[in-house]
Design a protein around this motif. Sequence first.
Motif, PDB file in Angstrom:
ATOM      1  N   LEU A  65     -13.265 -48.415 -81.781  1.00  0.00           N
ATOM      2  CA  LEU A  65     -12.065 -47.376 -80.792  1.00  0.00           C
ATOM      3  C   LEU A  65     -10.396 -48.411 -80.208  1.00  0.00           C
ATOM      4  O   LEU A  65      -9.709 -47.231 -80.103  1.00  0.00           O
ATOM      5  N   MET A  66     -11.433 -49.197 -79.116  1.00  0.00           N
ATOM      6  CA  MET A  66     -10.675 -49.320 -78.064  1.00  0.00           C
ATOM      7  C   MET A  66      -9.169 -50.626 -78.436  1.00  0.00           C
ATOM      8  O   MET A  66      -8.070 -49.986 -78.592  1.00  0.00           O
ATOM      9  N   SER A  67      -9.838 -51.139 -80.017  1.00  0.00           N
ATOM     10  CA  SER A  67      -8.676 -51.971 -80.831  1.00  0.00           C
ATOM     11  C   SER A  67      -7.743 -50.763 -81.959  1.00  0.00           C
ATOM     12  O   SER A  67      -6.225 -50.845 -81.450  1.00  0.00           O
ATOM     13  N   ASP A  68      -8.036 -50.042 -81.863  1.00  0.00           N
ATOM     14  CA  ASP A  68      -8.057 -48.887 -82.887  1.00  0.00           C
ATOM     15  C   ASP A  68      -6.356 -47.696 -81.557  1.00  0.00           C
ATOM     16  O   ASP A  68      -5.531 -47.858 -82.012  1.00  0.00           O
ATOM     17  N   MET A  69      -7.230 -47.625 -80.312  1.00  0.00           N
ATOM     18  CA  MET A  69      -6.287 -47.007 -79.424  1.00  0.00           C
ATOM     19  C   MET A  69      -4.823 -47.687 -79.177  1.00  0.00           C
ATOM     20  O   MET A  69      -3.715 -47.405 -78.777  1.00  0.00           O
ATOM     21  N   LYS A  70      -5.804 -49.201 -79.116  1.00  0.00           N
ATOM     22  CA  LYS A  70      -4.268 -50.080 -79.043  1.00  0.00           C
ATOM     23  C   LYS A  70      -3.101 -49.937 -79.823  1.00  0.00           C
ATOM     24  O   LYS A  70      -1.881 -50.182 -78.979  1.00  0.00           O
ATOM     25  N   ILE A  71      -3.213 -49.899 -81.192  1.00  0.00           N
ATOM     26  CA  ILE A  71      -2.696 -49.906 -81.840  1.00  0.00           C
ATOM     27  C   ILE A  71      -1.789 -48.426 -81.758  1.00  0.00           C
ATOM     28  O   ILE A  71      -0.255 -48.382 -81.816  1.00  0.00           O
ATOM     29  N   VAL A  72      -2.577 -47.203 -82.262  1.00  0.00           N
ATOM     30  CA  VAL A  72      -2.228 -45.947 -81.529  1.00  0.00           C
ATOM     31  C   VAL A  72      -0.971 -46.130 -80.604  1.00  0.00           C
ATOM     32  O   VAL A  72      -0.036 -45.715 -79.992  1.00  0.00           O
ATOM     33  N   VAL A  73      -1.288 -47.078 -79.231  1.00  0.00           N
ATOM     34  CA  VAL A  73      -0.288 -46.925 -77.800  1.00  0.00           C
ATOM     35  C   VAL A  73       0.832 -47.650 -78.424  1.00  0.00           C
ATOM     36  O   VAL A  73       1.592 -47.341 -78.161  1.00  0.00           O
ATOM     37  N   GLN A  74       0.895 -48.621 -78.848  1.00  0.00           N
ATOM     38  CA  GLN A  74       1.756 -49.703 -79.014  1.00  0.00           C
ATOM     39  C   GLN A  74       2.392 -48.546 -80.192  1.00  0.00           C
ATOM     40  O   GLN A  74       3.320 -48.802 -79.889  1.00  0.00           O
ATOM     41  N   ALA A  75       1.949 -47.631 -81.256  1.00  0.00           N
ATOM     42  CA  ALA A  75       2.956 -47.358 -82.178  1.00  0.00           C
ATOM     43  C   ALA A  75       3.550 -45.805 -81.312  1.00  0.00           C
ATOM     44  O   ALA A  75       5.006 -45.755 -81.525  1.00  0.00           O
ATOM     45  N   LEU A  76       2.810 -45.767 -80.556  1.00  0.00           N
ATOM     46  CA  LEU A  76       3.480 -44.879 -79.574  1.00  0.00           C
ATOM     47  C   LEU A  76       4.809 -45.381 -78.327  1.00  0.00           C
ATOM     48  O   LEU A  76       5.908 -44.638 -78.194  1.00  0.00           O
ATOM     49  N   LEU A  77       4.442 -46.190 -77.775  1.00  0.00           N
ATOM     50  CA  LEU A  77       5.684 -46.742 -77.280  1.00  0.00           C
ATOM     51  C   LEU A  77       7.218 -47.119 -77.638  1.00  0.00           C
ATOM     52  O   LEU A  77       8.014 -47.683 -77.429  1.00  0.00           O
ATOM     53  N   ASP A  78       6.619 -47.964 -79.026  1.00  0.00           N
ATOM     54  CA  ASP A  78       7.389 -47.957 -80.449  1.00  0.00           C
ATOM     55  C   ASP A  78       8.256 -47.131 -80.976  1.00  0.00           C
ATOM     56  O   ASP A  78       9.582 -46.799 -81.848  1.00  0.00           O
ATOM     57  N   LEU A  79       8.338 -46.155 -80.142  1.00  0.00           N
ATOM     58  CA  LEU A  79       8.425 -44.539 -81.074  1.00  0.00           C
ATOM     59  C   LEU A  79      10.197 -44.197 -80.589  1.00  0.00           C
ATOM     60  O   LEU A  79      10.685 -44.900 -79.631  1.00  0.00           O
TER      61      LEU A  79
END
Length: 176
Positions: free
Chosen positions: A43-57
């Motif tokens: 879950l922590m790894s998945d959240m890091k991926i989500v965070v990166q994707a949101l910051l790359d918007l």
Amino acid sequence: MEETIPVIDLEKISEQSECQKLREACERWGCFRIINHSIPSTLMSDMKIVVQALLDLPMDIKKNNKDVIAGSGYMAPSAVNPLYEALGLYDLGSSQAVHEFCSQLNATPHQREIMEAYGKAIHDLAVKIGQTMAESLGIGSADFEDWPCQFRINKYSFTQESVGSLESNYTQIQGS
């Protein structure tokens, strides 16, 4: 004598010694590290991926992340803080707040699912720690369930050139 930030083992938090260690960490340090918190590493790894994707918007989408309280929305890099960028969510433990945050950023259904699962896990953890801290002070009936769990996603855009520069030093101080 070298001192380190206290480490609190949440698997042992019901033991008097670990509870006392938590209280002392709060009184002396004002912070602590936690281990064995039961939040799955996946879950922590998945959240890091989500965070990166949101910051790359794109910037125009990130600007939709509006303040709910002062400083809670999107913070773009600026002349004062050129290496820092952040998104903010007022209450990670609230499904409604997570839904609004995800809507502002056009998050995918999968990203929303990860955000909600992570938000629940973090909120539950914060409640458990808050209740344990209250109990260590002799307050037996503290209720932290409705307390907001503010969440800020920070990005520091350090480059080889900026490390050690006045800009990066200023950013580190401001971001602390």
